[in-house]
Design a protein around this motif. Structure first.
Motif, PDB file in Angstrom:
ATOM      1  N   GLY A  49      87.720 -93.511 -39.216  1.00 22.75           N
ATOM      2  CA  GLY A  49      88.748 -92.504 -39.417  1.00 22.75           C
ATOM      3  C   GLY A  49      90.070 -92.873 -38.788  1.00 22.75           C
ATOM      4  O   GLY A  49      91.130 -92.738 -39.415  1.00 22.75           O
ATOM      5  N   VAL A  50      90.030 -93.346 -37.544  1.00 23.25           N
ATOM      6  CA  VAL A  50      91.263 -93.739 -36.867  1.00 23.25           C
ATOM      7  C   VAL A  50      91.928 -94.905 -37.583  1.00 23.25           C
ATOM      8  O   VAL A  50      93.160 -94.955 -37.746  1.00 23.25           O
ATOM      9  CB  VAL A  50      90.978 -94.088 -35.394  1.00 23.25           C
ATOM     10  CG1 VAL A  50      92.199 -94.730 -34.740  1.00 23.25           C
ATOM     11  CG2 VAL A  50      90.566 -92.839 -34.618  1.00 23.25           C
ATOM     12  N   ASP A  51      91.106 -95.849 -38.054  1.00 22.24           N
ATOM     13  CA  ASP A  51      91.663 -96.985 -38.791  1.00 22.24           C
ATOM     14  C   ASP A  51      92.345 -96.515 -40.074  1.00 22.24           C
ATOM     15  O   ASP A  51      93.432 -96.991 -40.432  1.00 22.24           O
ATOM     16  CB  ASP A  51      90.541 -97.968 -39.117  1.00 22.24           C
ATOM     17  CG  ASP A  51      91.051 -99.187 -39.885  1.00 22.24           C
ATOM     18  OD1 ASP A  51      91.788 -99.988 -39.286  1.00 22.24           O
ATOM     19  OD2 ASP A  51      90.713 -99.309 -41.079  1.00 22.24           O
ATOM     20  N   ALA A  52      91.714 -95.540 -40.771  1.00 24.13           N
ATOM     21  CA  ALA A  52      92.298 -95.034 -42.008  1.00 24.13           C
ATOM     22  C   ALA A  52      93.583 -94.255 -41.749  1.00 24.13           C
ATOM     23  O   ALA A  52      94.537 -94.335 -42.529  1.00 24.13           O
ATOM     24  CB  ALA A  52      91.285 -94.150 -42.739  1.00 24.13           C
ATOM     25  N   VAL A  53      93.621 -93.517 -40.648  1.00 27.80           N
ATOM     26  CA  VAL A  53      94.805 -92.718 -40.328  1.00 27.80           C
ATOM     27  C   VAL A  53      96.005 -93.612 -40.037  1.00 27.80           C
ATOM     28  O   VAL A  53      97.129 -93.370 -40.502  1.00 27.80           O
ATOM     29  CB  VAL A  53      94.525 -91.782 -39.138  1.00 27.80           C
ATOM     30  CG1 VAL A  53      95.823 -91.173 -38.608  1.00 27.80           C
ATOM     31  CG2 VAL A  53      93.555 -90.684 -39.554  1.00 27.80           C
TER      32      VAL A  53
END
Length: 222
Positions: A49-53
């Motif tokens: 999720g953090v990578d996608a954000v």
């Protein structure tokens, strides 16, 4: 294989409150495998999720945030949250979306089948999510018990002495046996009377619903 974590009562009694018997801190039963699995799932979702954000483009960051808002509360609810708290006066069951408090005087029975459950005097049934049943372990314990009984019979017939090691029961079955014993001892005590209370875990349900709605809107608008 899941196995509940059993926290023994604190050896130091707390200050008595109107009863001759000292009161102890709660025993806590939890699923160790559930906790480990939940932590791993949260770590994976957090990493993705953090990578996608931060690296995603267009609507990807918003989709990632909505997905995390939806999934994280559900993972917490079904893995980290479930627990059973037991003391001399009551049984408190923390399930994924509810907290049920049952004074021992209101508990009709504790039953084990495909799931572990507590039945109230009113007939209501509540599943103990923190104590998952292992049918494989239970079957193994039954076989060990049968072999131990046969061995004891042979030793008894031959005049030989010596103790026979009993079967190793699954942790959830041991926990249920302990709670049944405490229920039988305490169900008639004045301090173990009262009403059954049920509280919904809105702190878990609300963010999950918000995440689901946001995710649905983002997917709908394209």
């Amino acid at each position: 294989m899941t196995s509940p974590e059993h926290q023994s009562p604190d050896p130091e009694p707390t200050k008595p409150t109107g009863s001759a018997a000292p009161q102890y801190k709660d025993r806590i039963y939890r699923s160790l495998a559930g906790i480990v699995g939940g932590v791993l799932l949260l770590a994976v979702i957090g990493w993705l999720g953090v990578d996608a954000v931060f690296a995603g483009e267009g609507r990807t960051p918003w989709l990632a945030l909505a997905a995390m808002l939806f999934l994280v509360p559900l993972i917490v609810a079904y893995t980290l949250r479930p627990a059973v708290y037991v003391n001399d006066d009551r049984l408190r069951v923390r399930n994924p979306f509810r907290v049920i408090v049952l004074p021992w005087g209101q508990v009709a029975s504790l039953r084990s089948g495909f799931t572990n459950e507590v039945f109230a005097e009113s007939g209501a049934k509540y599943q103990l999510w923190a104590l998952p049943v292992s049918l494989r372990a239970r079957s193994k314990a039954n076989r060990q018990e049968a072999r131990a009984a046969a061995q004891a019979a042979r030793k008894g017939g031959g005049g030989a002495g010596g103790a026979v090691e009993g079967p190793r029961r699954h942790e959830s079955d041991l926990a249920m046996a302990e709670m049944r014993e405490l229920h039988e001892r305490r169900r008639g005590d004045e301090a173990a009377q009262g009403e059954v209370t049920v509280r919904w875990a809105y702190e878990i349900a609300a963010p999950a619903v918000a995440g689901a709605v946001l995710l649905a809107v983002l997917l709908a608008v394209g």
